[in-house]
Structure formats: C-alpha cells, structure tokens
Write a protein that holds these residues in place. Structure first.
Motif, PDB file in Angstrom:
ATOM      1  N   GLY A  27      -4.467  -3.882   4.089  1.00  0.00           N
ATOM      2  CA  GLY A  27      -3.418  -2.844   2.978  1.00  0.00           C
ATOM      3  C   GLY A  27      -3.233  -2.033   3.155  1.00  0.00           C
ATOM      4  O   GLY A  27      -3.046  -0.981   2.578  1.00  0.00           O
ATOM      5  N   ALA A  28      -3.163  -1.861   4.303  1.00  0.00           N
ATOM      6  CA  ALA A  28      -2.778  -0.310   5.246  1.00  0.00           C
ATOM      7  C   ALA A  28      -1.202   0.802   5.119  1.00  0.00           C
ATOM      8  O   ALA A  28      -1.190   1.967   4.687  1.00  0.00           O
ATOM      9  N   GLY A  29      -1.065  -0.629   5.194  1.00  0.00           N
ATOM     10  CA  GLY A  29       0.947  -0.506   5.153  1.00  0.00           C
ATOM     11  C   GLY A  29       1.203  -1.264   6.646  1.00  0.00           C
ATOM     12  O   GLY A  29       2.613  -0.469   6.725  1.00  0.00           O
ATOM     13  N   LYS A  30       0.717  -2.313   6.998  1.00  0.00           N
ATOM     14  CA  LYS A  30       1.148  -2.314   8.094  1.00  0.00           C
ATOM     15  C   LYS A  30       2.500  -3.414   7.871  1.00  0.00           C
ATOM     16  O   LYS A  30       3.532  -3.255   9.043  1.00  0.00           O
ATOM     17  N   GLN A  31       3.554  -3.485   6.883  1.00  0.00           N
ATOM     18  CA  GLN A  31       3.696  -4.752   6.657  1.00  0.00           C
ATOM     19  C   GLN A  31       5.038  -3.625   6.491  1.00  0.00           C
ATOM     20  O   GLN A  31       6.193  -3.549   6.622  1.00  0.00           O
TER      21      GLN A  31
END
Length: 463
Positions: free
Chosen positions: A173-177
C-alpha cells in the motif's frame, strides 16, 4: 515480435504470392482456402489481422465477420478483398465490421501498406483496452519529502534505459504501483505515449493458470482452451510488464519466468513456436528481499535477474510531509467520482490525519478520504467525518485508556513503568514503526529513539 496474419482466399496463386510477400516483410503468415479452415485457424492461432476474400466455396466472407468479432479482446482486424470493386460492396464490408478493404487484382505493395496500418490500429486498440482498468486515477503528486524525492530521482534515472529490469520494494500500500506507472510514463513520454502498461498480481492467479496468463495459449492446450489467446507478455510488447507481489509466484513458475527474462522469448501454452518481445519487467514485493530468499520465496537466480535496479518505496510514516498533498489529490479525485462539492478539509481534520500512523500506508489514506467524502455534509471534511481505525492510540489528542497492574502490596506503579507500558502499546499498535510512533506521541524522532533506549524498549521495536 512479428505480427500474425491469416490470408483467406480460394485462389491458390493469390495465397502463395501474398504469403511470400508478407513473409518477406517480416509477418507470420498462415493461409486458408475456405471459411471452415479459416475458423479453425483463428481458433488455433488468434491472428492479429485477417485478409478475407468475399467469395469462398462455403460462403460469403462478410458472413464470417460476426464470428471474428465474437473473439472479444482477441478479435483480429479484418481487411476484406473483393473482386468487384464497387462502392456497395465496400460499404457492406465496412458496415459489417471490416477495418478496411481492397479490390482485386490486389497490388501486393498496397496490401503491405494496409496491413501495416492495420497492425498499428490493432496495437492502439489493445493499449486502449488495457488503459481502461487504470483510467480516472488520482493525479500524480509532487512529493515534498526528501525520501520520495529520492525515489523519483532514481526512477527518472532508470527511465533512460527502457529494458532494464526494476525491482520495487516497500510495505503493502506504500505506492509501488504508482512508482511503476511513473517509471513507465517517464520511459515512454517522449517516444511512445501509447506504449502498453500491463499488470499481473502474482498472488491473485492460481498456479495452474499462471503460465497461460503470462504467455497465452493455443486452442486445445487444456480443457477450457476453446480458442487461442495472447498472454500478458505479448500484450506488454513495446512497453512495461508489472509483476506485483512477485515473491508469491510458485517456484516452478519462477523458473519459467527466469527463462523468459534471459532470452525475451516464450512459447504459448500448447505451441512449439518461439515468439519474441521487447519490454521492461518491473517486479514488486512487500517482503524483505533477503528474508524472502532465505525462506525460498524467491529463487536466487531470479532475484539477481530482476534486481538489476532496486528502488525502495518508503512507508507513509517516513514521508509525513506528503500526507497533505496526497490528501488534496484524493479529495479532488473523489469529488469528481462521487459528484460532491467538497473542496478540502478543516484544520482539525488535517491535524488528525497528520497524527495518524497509517499501517495501511497510502492505500489506507485513500480509503479514509473516500469514506470521509461519502460522510461529508458540507464543503469541508471535518474531524467527525474521518474514520481512523485505532486512532485512540495513534492520536496525541486522544491518547486512549489502558490499565497498568499495581505493584507488590498494591503500590502504584513507577511513572517510568507507566511510560514504558504506554510507549510499548503505541509501538505495538503501529506495528513497531518508530517514526510513526514518534509522530503519534508528538516528539522528534531522535528524542524518541533516545527514550526507547532509556526505557529498554529497543528490542521490541520492529523498525
């Protein structure tokens, strides 16, 4: 990768000449003399383009167009060939779903030109279809935190090398996508804005379907393979293949992925034909890479093949300066999606968000804002509109209530014991994340680390 073409015509001379000319131009060509054989070939090989004669021994080619369109996302583009050359026949073909038409006698140079245009249109159609799932996302945010500025800098650097594999790490959920999409955009913005971005969540696909999902299959490759199907690798050709949670891949599938990465060639399931692509593979995991290797979650040779360039995405607690910008981005996004006239947040609501720990990272912040937008009754989100799970432990304004057992003889506990218990519970609630706990308690990070050592809590901290 060479595009595949099916030539359907009952004239042997035309089939031979077309096959020779198109093969010499780099196309993978198959031929059929009847509609029945054409149907079988389409089911078996899923061609990109069909060159279709109108008058065939077993029917009119126009009547075959609905069958081709029924293939859905794998439906080929069709160039109809007619010997009559009048306007009525051409209009009939286009109305029935043909992409273009040619009249006999066909000039092979015209055929090649139209075929190239059809291949370009097919690629654009596939890319538009893939873009639908990621359309209408919140706008990108310019990070304020030094940690995220460093991430953007590293991504900008590797964007200059469009085939270098990239490995993204960080909490779920940290923003890898987001990082993968940013890398894709920076890689192709100057050369090919329509380059495909294809994602596979490796944890969401059953093992028995993974190979087909990645590499595609031919008709009859397994029980339910009633038609040929292109895999995500083919769809990502010329762009980016994003493998999320790659450490969840079964070891057998990892071996096949490694072979593909080494050669950039593959075979559809049930096929003997080697196909090649040019793309960048971006892998991501929320696991510690070294722990994953020791636990045999990721083959060592695959790790080294994927981790040519590693980018670590920090947790939201480590980049608290970005919370306000992310919040405003989500408010703007959901205001449009929910059609609500909400323009921002009150000071109290912003303070509550700033002090929350976000165990669910950026994804949790997004969910919090979506819920608040639904609950909001005015132009600003208030503190009452926010639903912050466990906020009593995370917010210094609402420190929560807990009981410390009395000492021997009913004596009250020492103040340091109370503090140790309180800090330990805050750390436990926030998953042991020190920076998040320091923010929740309203102290600086160095001061918090020093106090942890004094209280003897360093070992309980999970980093």
């Amino acid at each position: 990768m060479s595009a595949s073409v099916l030539v359907v015509d009952d004239e042997p001379v035309f089939r031979v000449m077309a096959e020779e000319a198109l093969s010499a131009d780099g196309f993978d060509v198959r031929t059929a003399s009847t509609l029945a054989r054409a149907r079988s070939e389409v089911d078996r090989t899923a061609p990109d383009v069909v060159i279709l004669d109108r008058r065939l021994p077993d029917g009119d080619g126009i009547d075959f167009l609905p069958v081709l369109r029924a293939s859905g996302s794998s439906a080929p583009l069709v160039i109809v060939v007619t010997a009559y050359g009048d306007v009525e026949n051409a209009v009939d073909a286009l109305r029935a779903g043909a992409w273009d038409y040619l009249t006999k006698p066909v000039q092979l140079t015209d055929l090649v030109v139209k075929l190239r245009k059809a291949i370009e249109a097919r690629g654009l159609r596939d890319r538009l279809a893939l873009a639908k799932s990621s359309a209408a996302q919140p706008s990108r945010v310019e990070p304020r935190s030094a940690a995220m500025r460093e991430v953007v800098s590293r991504i900008s650097s590797v964007a200059q090398s469009p085939t270098t594999p990239v490995f993204l790490t960080g909490p779920s959920g940290a923003g890898k996508q987001y990082a993968a999409e940013l890398l894709h955009a920076l890689t192709y913005q100057a050369t090919d804005a329509d380059a495909p971005f294809v994602e596979l969540n490796c944890a969401a696909i059953p093992e028995e379907l993974l190979e087909s999902e990645l590499f595609g299959h031919e008709k009859g490759a397994f029980t339910d393979a009633k038609t040929a199907r292109r895999g995500l690798v083919e769809l990502a050709d010329g762009g980016t293949l994003f493998l999320d949670e790659v450490t969840e891949l079964p070891l057998r599938s990892q071996a096949k992925l490694l072979k593909f990465l080494d050669t950039m060639t593959f075979r559809r399931l049930g096929s003997e034909r080697e196909r090649s692509v040019r793309l960048r593979v971006v892998a991501a995991t929320n696991r510690n890479l070294h722990d994953a290797g020791r636990a045999e979650r990721l083959r060592e040779d695959l790790f080294h093949r994927l981790a040519v360039f590693v980018v670590a995405i920090p947790s939201l607690a480590e980049r608290g300066e970005d919370i306000a910008e992310l919040t405003d981005s989500f408010v703007e996004f959901f205001a449009g999606r929910l059609r609500k006239n909400v323009r921002g947040l009150t000071t109290g609501a912003r303070a509550a968000l700033a002090h929350y720990g976000y165990p669910g990272q950026v994804r949790e912040l997004r969910n919090i804002i979506e819920r608040a937008m639904i609950l909001a009754r005015g132009p600003l989100i208030t503190e009452d509109d926010l639903v912050l799970p466990g906020s009593a432990a995370a917010s210094p304004a609402r420190p929560g209530f807990f009981v410390v057992e009395l000492g021997e003889g009913g004596a009250p506990p020492e103040l340091e014991q109370v503090e140790r218990e309180y800090v330990g519970r805050v750390l436990g609630h926030l998953g042991g994340r020190r920076m998040a706990a320091a923010q929740a308690l309203g102290v600086s990070y160095p001061t918090f680390l020093k106090r942890l050592r004094e209280l003897g809590l360093e070992r309980e901290d999970k980093g």
